[in-house]
Write an enzyme that holds these catalytic residues in place. Structure first.
Site, mmCIF file in Angstrom:
data_model
loop_
_atom_site.group_PDB
_atom_site.id
_atom_site.type_symbol
_atom_site.label_atom_id
_atom_site.label_comp_id
_atom_site.label_asym_id
_atom_site.label_seq_id
_atom_site.Cartn_x
_atom_site.Cartn_y
_atom_site.Cartn_z
ATOM 1 N N GLN A 157 -18.849 44.086 -18.610
ATOM 2 C CA GLN A 157 -18.702 45.223 -17.681
ATOM 3 C C GLN A 157 -18.150 46.420 -18.435
ATOM 4 O O GLN A 157 -17.128 46.329 -19.124
ATOM 5 C CB GLN A 157 -17.762 44.839 -16.529
ATOM 6 C CG GLN A 157 -17.474 45.983 -15.564
ATOM 7 C CD GLN A 157 -16.193 46.727 -15.901
ATOM 8 O OE1 GLN A 157 -15.198 46.100 -16.250
ATOM 9 N NE2 GLN A 157 -16.216 48.048 -15.819
ATOM 10 N N TYR A 159 -16.725 50.383 -18.403
ATOM 11 C CA TYR A 159 -16.304 51.655 -17.811
ATOM 12 C C TYR A 159 -16.803 52.714 -18.774
ATOM 13 O O TYR A 159 -16.439 52.704 -19.949
ATOM 14 C CB TYR A 159 -14.776 51.720 -17.687
ATOM 15 C CG TYR A 159 -14.232 50.916 -16.525
ATOM 16 C CD1 TYR A 159 -14.755 51.073 -15.251
ATOM 17 C CD2 TYR A 159 -13.176 50.023 -16.693
ATOM 18 C CE1 TYR A 159 -14.259 50.341 -14.171
ATOM 19 C CE2 TYR A 159 -12.674 49.289 -15.619
ATOM 20 C CZ TYR A 159 -13.220 49.455 -14.373
ATOM 21 O OH TYR A 159 -12.734 48.743 -13.316
ATOM 22 N N ARG A 194 -3.796 51.807 -5.040
ATOM 23 C CA ARG A 194 -3.388 50.426 -4.727
ATOM 24 C C ARG A 194 -1.893 50.475 -4.400
ATOM 25 O O ARG A 194 -1.043 50.403 -5.283
ATOM 26 C CB ARG A 194 -3.645 49.524 -5.927
ATOM 27 C CG ARG A 194 -4.919 49.911 -6.705
ATOM 28 C CD ARG A 194 -6.059 49.008 -6.478
ATOM 29 N NE ARG A 194 -7.286 49.538 -7.044
ATOM 30 C CZ ARG A 194 -7.742 49.281 -8.272
ATOM 31 N NH1 ARG A 194 -7.065 48.491 -9.085
ATOM 32 N NH2 ARG A 194 -8.890 49.790 -8.678
ATOM 33 N N HIS A 299 -16.085 47.547 -4.950
ATOM 34 C CA HIS A 299 -15.033 47.186 -5.901
ATOM 35 C C HIS A 299 -13.961 46.322 -5.228
ATOM 36 O O HIS A 299 -12.774 46.439 -5.515
ATOM 37 C CB HIS A 299 -14.404 48.474 -6.461
ATOM 38 C CG HIS A 299 -13.910 48.362 -7.879
ATOM 39 N ND1 HIS A 299 -14.566 48.918 -8.946
ATOM 40 C CD2 HIS A 299 -12.811 47.769 -8.405
ATOM 41 C CE1 HIS A 299 -13.879 48.683 -10.060
ATOM 42 N NE2 HIS A 299 -12.813 47.971 -9.758
ATOM 43 N N ARG A 302 -11.051 48.188 -3.590
ATOM 44 C CA ARG A 302 -9.944 48.678 -4.419
ATOM 45 C C ARG A 302 -10.075 50.144 -4.795
ATOM 46 O O ARG A 302 -9.240 50.676 -5.500
ATOM 47 C CB ARG A 302 -9.851 47.813 -5.689
ATOM 48 C CG ARG A 302 -9.610 46.363 -5.361
ATOM 49 C CD ARG A 302 -9.884 45.459 -6.543
ATOM 50 N NE ARG A 302 -8.857 45.510 -7.557
ATOM 51 C CZ ARG A 302 -7.715 44.844 -7.516
ATOM 52 N NH1 ARG A 302 -7.448 44.077 -6.470
ATOM 53 N NH2 ARG A 302 -6.845 44.928 -8.504
ATOM 54 N N GLY A 332 -15.684 40.808 -0.619
ATOM 55 C CA GLY A 332 -15.377 40.101 0.614
ATOM 56 C C GLY A 332 -15.829 38.649 0.665
ATOM 57 O O GLY A 332 -15.614 37.971 1.674
ATOM 58 N N ILE A 333 -16.440 38.159 -0.405
ATOM 59 C CA ILE A 333 -16.954 36.783 -0.364
ATOM 60 C C ILE A 333 -15.792 35.795 -0.491
ATOM 61 O O ILE A 333 -15.062 35.802 -1.479
ATOM 62 C CB ILE A 333 -18.000 36.551 -1.471
ATOM 63 C CG1 ILE A 333 -19.256 37.361 -1.151
ATOM 64 C CG2 ILE A 333 -18.313 35.056 -1.628
ATOM 65 C CD1 ILE A 333 -20.308 37.354 -2.233
HETATM 66 C C1 LIG Z 1 -7.745 41.856 -9.661
HETATM 67 C C2 LIG Z 1 -9.070 42.534 -9.739
HETATM 68 C C3 LIG Z 1 -9.388 43.259 -10.873
HETATM 69 C C4 LIG Z 1 -10.638 43.884 -10.962
HETATM 70 N N1 LIG Z 1 -10.974 44.549 -12.123
HETATM 71 C C5 LIG Z 1 -12.218 45.087 -12.248
HETATM 72 C C6 LIG Z 1 -12.622 45.681 -13.465
HETATM 73 O O1 LIG Z 1 -11.881 45.727 -14.440
HETATM 74 N N2 LIG Z 1 -13.870 46.201 -13.530
HETATM 75 C C7 LIG Z 1 -14.746 46.178 -12.469
HETATM 76 O O2 LIG Z 1 -15.866 46.665 -12.572
HETATM 77 N N3 LIG Z 1 -14.385 45.580 -11.305
HETATM 78 C C8 LIG Z 1 -13.152 45.047 -11.176
HETATM 79 N N4 LIG Z 1 -12.795 44.421 -10.004
HETATM 80 C C9 LIG Z 1 -13.773 44.337 -8.908
HETATM 81 C C10 LIG Z 1 -14.592 43.056 -9.038
HETATM 82 O O3 LIG Z 1 -15.447 43.100 -10.136
HETATM 83 C C11 LIG Z 1 -15.440 42.834 -7.769
HETATM 84 O O4 LIG Z 1 -16.221 43.974 -7.543
HETATM 85 C C12 LIG Z 1 -14.585 42.518 -6.546
HETATM 86 O O5 LIG Z 1 -13.509 41.686 -6.873
HETATM 87 C C13 LIG Z 1 -15.425 41.847 -5.479
HETATM 88 O O6 LIG Z 1 -14.691 41.617 -4.328
HETATM 89 P P1 LIG Z 1 -13.973 40.215 -3.980
HETATM 90 O O7 LIG Z 1 -12.703 40.189 -4.764
HETATM 91 O O8 LIG Z 1 -13.732 40.301 -2.519
HETATM 92 O O9 LIG Z 1 -14.922 39.110 -4.379
HETATM 93 C C14 LIG Z 1 -11.551 43.802 -9.891
HETATM 94 C C15 LIG Z 1 -11.210 43.065 -8.752
HETATM 95 C C16 LIG Z 1 -9.988 42.436 -8.673
HETATM 96 C C17 LIG Z 1 -9.664 41.627 -7.444
#
Ligand SMILES: Cc1cc2nc3c(=O)[nH]c(=O)nc-3n(C[C@H](O)[C@H](O)[C@H](O)COP(=O)(O)O)c2cc1C
Length: 410
Positions: A157, A159, A194, A299, A302, A332-333
C-alpha cells in the site's frame, strides 16, 4: 413420574472434563467464536492507547458505525435443496488466486497492537492462502514481509508523495521483494481527526505516563513483549518520535492528483488498485485511467466522517464500470456473512482491517490465524445455507437491504 435412586455410575457417565490447556492465549482463543469475542479479548490484553487507535475511527465515528450497520441490515435470500456438501471459497483477484474472498488490509503501526506485528499477519495470510497487504507506515519492511510469507501473495500500500524519487524508491523495494499488487491510497490528503488518540495522548512508540501506568499493570504481557523485542521501526523509514497525527501529517501530501496516479501506475510492474474510492465519478475516472481495480472504502471510518457507506455504493459502481476494472470493498466487515453479502452484491474481493487486528491483539500469530479461521468458517456456513457451492454462484438475488440506512438525495 417414576423416580429412581441414582447410582454412582450415572454421575460418572455425565462427567466430561476436558484436558486443561495450560497456554492461556490458546485457551482464550479457543473460547472466541466471533470477531466480537476476539475484540473483547484484545481490549483486555492491550493497553488502552493502542487498542483505541485500532478500534477507533474519526470524529464521531459515524462512518464506521454506518458501514457496520449496513452489513447488519443485509437480508439474505437462500435457495434450498441444493447439494452443498462441497463449497469452493476461492476466487481470482488481480490476476492471482485467493483461497478465500478476502485479504488482509494494510494497517499502520501494527507492532503497536502486538509485537509480532506484520510478520504474524503475513505468515497467517500465507498459511490461509490469502493476500497480505503491507502499509507504507507498517512496522515491518517489504523484505521482512516477503520472508514471513515467502510463497503467498503480498500487496503493497502506497501513500503517494509529490516527491517522485521518494515514491519510486519505496515501489522499487516492494517490487524487488515480489509484491504483486499495489494499493494506492487516495483518501488521506490530511489525517482524519481520531479523537480517541488525542484524548489518550497516543505517541509512537507508546509511552508510560502517570495516567497510563494503572492501565499497564493488568497488561504486563504486552509491555513485556514490547520491551523485550526490537524497537518499533517502519516499512519505509527508520524512526519517528511524536504523535501519530504528526507522523501521519508528515506522510500525506495534499497536492497529489490524478496525474500523479497515472505516473505511479506507469512505474509499477504489477497490478494497481486505487484504495479509498467513494463516488461513482471517481471510480469512472480510475477506470478510464486503466487501473486494474478500485477499492470502495472510507478507510474504516478513519478519515471523512459521514462518508458514503461502501456497501451502498457497490452495486452502482459494479454496474457502471463494467468488468475490466475489478471492484473491491472494505470498511465495517466483522463477519464472514458480511463478506458473502459483499460478494453477492457484486464485489470481486474484500479486505478486512480490524477483524484481523482484533485477532492479532488477542494472541499474535495464533490470534491472526483464529480471526481468519472464524471468518472462513462463517463464509462456508453462510454459502451452504444460501445454497451456493462457489463464490461465482453468489449473485444480487441473494441479498437485499433493510430500508433503515438506504441513501437518497435530500
Ligand atoms: C489501525 C488501522 C490502521 C490503518 N492504517 C492504514 C494505512 O496505513 N494505510 C491504509 O491505506 N489504510 C489503513 N487503514 C485502513 C484499512 O486499510 C482498511 O481500509 C480498514 O481497516 C477497513 O475497515 P475495517 O477495519 O472495518 O475492516 C488502517 C485501519 C486501521 C484499523
Amino acid at each position: 413420574m417414576n423416580r429412581q435412586v441414582p447410582r454412582p455410575k450415572d454421575f460418572v457417565d455425565l462427567l466430561r472434563f476436558q484436558k486443561p490447556t495450560l497456554n492461556a492465549t490458546k485457551r482464550r482463543l479457543a473460547r472466541a467464536h466471533t470477531i466480537a469475542d476476539l475484540r473483547k479479548i484484545a481490549q483486555r490484553v492491550t493497553p488502552k492507547a493502542p487498542f483505541d487507535y485500532t478500534d477507533g475511527a474519526a470524529e464521531q465515528e459515524l462512518s464506521l458505525a454506518r458501514a457496520r450497520q449496513a452489513f447488519e441490515d443485509v437480508e439474505f435470500h437462500p435457495s434450498v435443496l441444493r447439494d452443498v456438501s462441497d463449497v469452493d471459497t476461492s476466487c481470482i483477484v488481480t490476476g492471482g488466486r485467493s483461497a478465500l474472498p478476502f485479504g488482509i488490509a494494510p494497517t499502520g503501526f501494527t507492532r503497536m497492537m502486538h509485537s509480532e506485528g506484520e510478520r504474524a499477519g503475513a505468515a497467517a495470510a500465507g498459511a490461509a492462502g490469502i493476500p497480505f497487504s503491507l502499509s507504507t507506515v507498517g512496522t515491518a519492511t517489504p523484505e521482512e514481509v516477503a520472508i514471513a510469507n515467502p510463497r503467498g501473495r503480498n500487496w503493497f500500500q502506497l501513500y503517494m508523495w509529490k516527491d517522485r524519487d521518494r515514491s519510486l524508491d519505496v515501489l522499487n523495494r516492494a517490487a524487488a521483494s515480489g509484491f504483486d499488487t499495489l494499493l494506492v491510497t487516495v483518501d488521506v490528503p490530511v489525517a482524519g481527526a481520531r479523537l480517541r488518540d488525542r484524548y489518550n495522548g497516543l505517541t509512537v512508540p507508546p509511552t508510560l505516563t502517570g495516567r497510563t501506568i494503572l492501565n499497564a499493570v493488568p497488561r504486563v504481557r504486552w509491555w513485556f513483549d514490547f520491551l523485550t523485542t526490537a524497537p518499533i521501526s517502519f516499512s519505509t523509514f527508520k524512526q519517528f518520535d511524536g504523535t501519530v497525527a504528526e507522523l501521519l501529517d508528515s506522510m500525506f501530501d495534499p497536492t497529489v492528483d490524478f496525474e500523479d496516479l497515472s505516473w505511479i501506475k506507469a512505474q509499477w510492474p504489477g497490478k494497481v488498485v486505487v484504495k479509498g474510492i467513494q463516488t461513482l465519478d471517481d471510480a469512472k475516472r480510475c477506470a478510464d485511467l486503466g487501473v486494474d481495480g478500485v477499492l470502495l472504502s472510507n478507510h474504516g471510518g478513519r478519515q471523512l466522517d459521514r462518508a458514503p457507506v461502501p456497501f451502498h455504493l457497490l452495486p452502482t459502481v459494479v454496474r457502471e464500470i463494467g468488468t475490466d476494472t475489478e471492484v473491491m470493498i472494505d470498511t465495517g466487515i466483522m463477519s464472514g456473512a458480511d463478506i458473502v453479502a459483499a460478494i453477492a452484491a457484486g464485489a470481486r474481493f474484500t479486505l478486512v482491517g480490524r477483524a484481523y487486528l482484533y485477532g492479532l491483539m488477542a494472541g499474535g500469530r495464533a490470534g491472526a490465524d483464529r480471526a481468519i479461521e472464524i471468518l472462513s468458517d462463517e463464509i462456508v456456513r453462510t454459502m451452504k445455507l444460501l445454497g451456493v457451492r462457489s463464490v461465482a454462484e453468489l449473485n444480487a438475488g441473494h441479498v437485499t437491504q433493510l430500508r433503515r440506512l438506504a441513501p437518497y438525495r435530500a
